[in-house]
Design a protein around this motif. Structure first.
Motif, mmCIF file in Angstrom:
data_model
loop_
_atom_site.group_PDB
_atom_site.id
_atom_site.type_symbol
_atom_site.label_atom_id
_atom_site.label_comp_id
_atom_site.label_asym_id
_atom_site.label_seq_id
_atom_site.Cartn_x
_atom_site.Cartn_y
_atom_site.Cartn_z
ATOM 1 N N PHE A 17 58.945 95.605 36.646
ATOM 2 C CA PHE A 17 58.558 94.345 36.013
ATOM 3 C C PHE A 17 57.081 94.012 36.214
ATOM 4 O O PHE A 17 56.389 93.633 35.267
ATOM 5 C CB PHE A 17 59.422 93.190 36.530
ATOM 6 C CG PHE A 17 59.117 91.884 35.844
ATOM 7 C CD1 PHE A 17 59.580 91.627 34.569
ATOM 8 C CD2 PHE A 17 58.332 90.922 36.473
ATOM 9 C CE1 PHE A 17 59.279 90.430 33.918
ATOM 10 C CE2 PHE A 17 58.032 89.730 35.828
ATOM 11 C CZ PHE A 17 58.501 89.483 34.546
ATOM 12 N N LEU A 18 56.576 94.153 37.410
ATOM 13 C CA LEU A 18 55.198 93.767 37.670
ATOM 14 C C LEU A 18 54.199 94.690 36.982
ATOM 15 O O LEU A 18 53.038 94.310 36.781
ATOM 16 C CB LEU A 18 54.937 93.717 39.172
ATOM 17 C CG LEU A 18 55.697 92.622 39.926
ATOM 18 C CD1 LEU A 18 55.411 92.699 41.414
ATOM 19 C CD2 LEU A 18 55.335 91.228 39.386
ATOM 20 N N PRO A 37 60.879 83.652 36.001
ATOM 21 C CA PRO A 37 59.891 84.160 36.953
ATOM 22 C C PRO A 37 60.314 84.074 38.413
ATOM 23 O O PRO A 37 59.587 84.541 39.296
ATOM 24 C CB PRO A 37 58.710 83.216 36.714
ATOM 25 C CG PRO A 37 59.364 81.907 36.402
ATOM 26 C CD PRO A 37 60.641 82.247 35.642
ATOM 27 N N TYR A 38 61.481 83.513 38.710
ATOM 28 C CA TYR A 38 61.753 83.000 40.044
ATOM 29 C C TYR A 38 62.029 84.072 41.099
ATOM 30 O O TYR A 38 62.017 83.777 42.295
ATOM 31 C CB TYR A 38 62.904 81.985 39.970
ATOM 32 C CG TYR A 38 62.692 80.998 38.858
ATOM 33 C CD1 TYR A 38 61.662 80.069 38.916
ATOM 34 C CD2 TYR A 38 63.482 81.041 37.697
ATOM 35 C CE1 TYR A 38 61.434 79.195 37.864
ATOM 36 C CE2 TYR A 38 63.261 80.166 36.648
ATOM 37 C CZ TYR A 38 62.239 79.252 36.731
ATOM 38 O OH TYR A 38 61.992 78.404 35.684
ATOM 39 N N ALA A 39 62.241 85.303 40.678
ATOM 40 C CA ALA A 39 62.448 86.385 41.644
ATOM 41 C C ALA A 39 61.133 86.871 42.240
ATOM 42 O O ALA A 39 61.142 87.667 43.193
ATOM 43 C CB ALA A 39 63.185 87.554 40.983
ATOM 44 N N TRP A 40 60.015 86.391 41.690
ATOM 45 C CA TRP A 40 58.701 86.797 42.173
ATOM 46 C C TRP A 40 57.908 85.557 42.560
ATOM 47 O O TRP A 40 58.060 84.482 41.965
ATOM 48 C CB TRP A 40 57.939 87.575 41.087
ATOM 49 C CG TRP A 40 58.617 88.853 40.730
ATOM 50 C CD1 TRP A 40 58.448 90.076 41.295
ATOM 51 C CD2 TRP A 40 59.615 89.037 39.710
ATOM 52 N NE1 TRP A 40 59.263 91.003 40.700
ATOM 53 C CE2 TRP A 40 59.979 90.395 39.725
ATOM 54 C CE3 TRP A 40 60.214 88.187 38.777
ATOM 55 C CZ2 TRP A 40 60.937 90.916 38.851
ATOM 56 C CZ3 TRP A 40 61.164 88.693 37.910
ATOM 57 C CH2 TRP A 40 61.517 90.049 37.954
ATOM 58 N N ALA A 41 57.035 85.710 43.551
ATOM 59 C CA ALA A 41 56.178 84.601 43.954
ATOM 60 C C ALA A 41 55.189 84.283 42.840
ATOM 61 O O ALA A 41 54.625 85.191 42.222
ATOM 62 C CB ALA A 41 55.433 84.954 45.237
ATOM 63 N N ALA A 42 54.976 83.007 42.597
ATOM 64 C CA ALA A 42 54.069 82.607 41.537
ATOM 65 C C ALA A 42 52.654 83.164 41.706
ATOM 66 O O ALA A 42 52.043 83.589 40.721
ATOM 67 C CB ALA A 42 54.041 81.079 41.421
ATOM 68 N N PRO A 43 52.090 83.207 42.930
ATOM 69 C CA PRO A 43 50.741 83.781 43.056
ATOM 70 C C PRO A 43 50.677 85.249 42.628
ATOM 71 O O PRO A 43 49.660 85.689 42.074
ATOM 72 C CB PRO A 43 50.426 83.612 44.546
ATOM 73 C CG PRO A 43 51.247 82.432 44.959
ATOM 74 C CD PRO A 43 52.519 82.570 44.186
ATOM 75 N N GLU A 44 51.740 86.014 42.881
ATOM 76 C CA GLU A 44 51.758 87.415 42.462
ATOM 77 C C GLU A 44 51.755 87.524 40.945
ATOM 78 O O GLU A 44 51.010 88.318 40.359
ATOM 79 C CB GLU A 44 52.985 88.122 43.035
ATOM 80 C CG GLU A 44 53.190 89.556 42.551
ATOM 81 C CD GLU A 44 52.116 90.507 43.045
ATOM 82 O OE1 GLU A 44 51.887 91.534 42.371
ATOM 83 O OE2 GLU A 44 51.505 90.229 44.092
ATOM 84 N N LEU A 45 52.567 86.722 40.276
ATOM 85 C CA LEU A 45 52.590 86.736 38.816
ATOM 86 C C LEU A 45 51.258 86.260 38.245
ATOM 87 O O LEU A 45 50.757 86.825 37.267
ATOM 88 C CB LEU A 45 53.724 85.851 38.303
ATOM 89 C CG LEU A 45 55.143 86.279 38.690
ATOM 90 C CD1 LEU A 45 56.154 85.254 38.188
ATOM 91 C CD2 LEU A 45 55.473 87.662 38.146
ATOM 92 N N SER A 46 50.697 85.231 38.844
ATOM 93 C CA SER A 46 49.418 84.724 38.383
ATOM 94 C C SER A 46 48.334 85.791 38.479
ATOM 95 O O SER A 46 47.493 85.926 37.576
ATOM 96 C CB SER A 46 49.019 83.496 39.211
ATOM 97 O OG SER A 46 47.781 82.970 38.782
#
Length: 273
Positions: A17-18, A37-46
Motif C-alpha cells: 500500500f505505501l 487510512p486508519y491502519a497507517w499513521a497519518a504522518p507516514e501517509l502525509s
C-alpha cells in the motif's frame, strides 16, 4: 478531460500500500483516494503524499466492523457515539493529510428496522458531522451504492441523495456520484450528469466499467462519450471536481492505463436542447 485520481485501495495491488503512492505519481496521477487510512499513521501517509507530489482527494470515515460486513454507521440508531468518535478520527486524519473531502457511509439497514427511524438517525448524524467538519473546511460526501454489490445499503439512488442534501441545506454536505453504481441501479447516466452537476451538489465522481468493475474501456458504458458529456457540462457550469478511478484492474495497473488516452473525447458531446 477530467482530473483523475487513483483509488489506491483498488489500483496498484501489485505493490504494497505505501508503495502505491509513488506508483500512481509515476503514471501521471496527481491525486489519490482510498477507502480507509486508519491502519497507517497519518504522518507516514502525509510523507508519502509529499514525496510523490500528490493531493489526497478523498477517503472514507470509519465504517464500523468492515470485516464483519458493516458498511457505515450513519443510519444506525444506537451507534451514535461510535459514529461521532469515528468522524472525529476522520477529521484528524483529514487535517494531517490536507484532505478536503470525507465520504460518510450510510450503513446497511438492519433487518426489520423502521425506515423512518433509520432516516431520522441518518439526518441527525449527518447534521452533527457537517457542523464538526465545517470549521476545518472539509466537505462530507454521501454516495448511493448499488444493491447488487451492497445488499441492504440504505442509500441507493441519486434522487434520494440529492433530496437529502437539499433538505438538510448544509453547505459542506455534497453527493459523491459513482457512475458504476449509478448505471447498475438506474442507468441514464449521461442525463444524470447533465441534471445533477449544474446543481452544485455533486462534489466528486467515480468511474469503473460495468458490469465487471474493470477499466472503463470495458463493458456497457461508453466512457468516451461520457467524458465528453462531463467536459461539456463542466465547461458550462464550472464544475472542477475530481474523478476517482475506483476499478479492479484486469492485470497490472500501469499496463491497463491506456484507456486514459483512448477514451479522450475528440469533440464536445452533442448538447441537449
Amino acid at each position: 478531460m477530467p482530473r483523475f485520481a487513483a483509488n489506491l485501495s483498488m489500483l496498484y495491488g501489485e505493490h504494497g500500500f505505501l508503495q502505491r503512492f509513488a506508483a500512481a505519481a509515476a503514471d501521471g496521477f496527481e491525486g489519490v483516494e482510498y477507502l480507509f487510512p486508519y491502519a497507517w499513521a497519518a504522518p507516514e501517509l502525509s510523507q508519502r503524499l509529499r514525496d510523490a507530489g500528490l493531493t489526497q482527494v478523498l477517503f472514507n470515515a470509519p465504517p464500523g466492523d468492515w470485516e464483519a460486513g458493516e458498511r457505515g454507521l450513519a443510519c444506525l440508531p444506537g451507534r451514535e457515539a461510535e459514529f461521532r468518535a469515528g468522524m472525529l478520527q476522520a477529521l484528524d486524519y483529514a487535517a494531517q493529510l490536507g484532505c478536503a473531502q470525507i465520504h460518510v457511509m450510510a450503513g446497511i439497514a438492519p433487518a426489520g428496522a423502521a425506515p423512518a427511524q433509520l432516516a431520522d438517525c441518518y439526518r441527525a448524524n449527518l447534521h452533527w458531522a457537517a457542523r464538526q467538519a465545517a470549521p476545518a473546511g472539509v466537505q462530507l460526501l454521501i454516495e448511493p451504492l448499488n444493491a447488487r454489490d451492497f445488499p441492504g445499503y440504505f442509500l441507493t439512488h441519486q434522487a434520494q441523495a440529492h433530496a437529502l442534501v437539499q433538505e438538510l441545506g448544509l453547505a459542506n454536505l455534497k453527493v459523491q456520484m459513482d457512475l458504476y453504481h449509478c448505471q447498475i441501479t438506474e442507468g441514464d447516466v449521461a442525463m444524470k450528469i447533465r441534471r445533477y452537476l449544474p446543481t452544485g451538489r455533486v462534489a466528486h465522481l467515480q468511474i469503473a466499467g460495468v458490469p465487471a468493475r474493470h477499466e472503463p474501456d470495458e463493458g456497457e458504458l461508453d466512457y468516451r462519450y461520457l467524458f465528453a458529456v462531463l467536459d461539456d457540462v463542466a465547461a458550462q457550469c464550472g464544475w472542477r471536481g475530481w474523478v476517482g478511478c475506483e476499478y479492479r484492474p484486469r492485470a497490472a495497473t500501469s499496463a491497463g492505463l491506456a484507456w486514459r488516452r483512448a477514451l479522450s473525447p475528440a469533440a464536445p458531446a452533442e448538447r441537449m436542447p
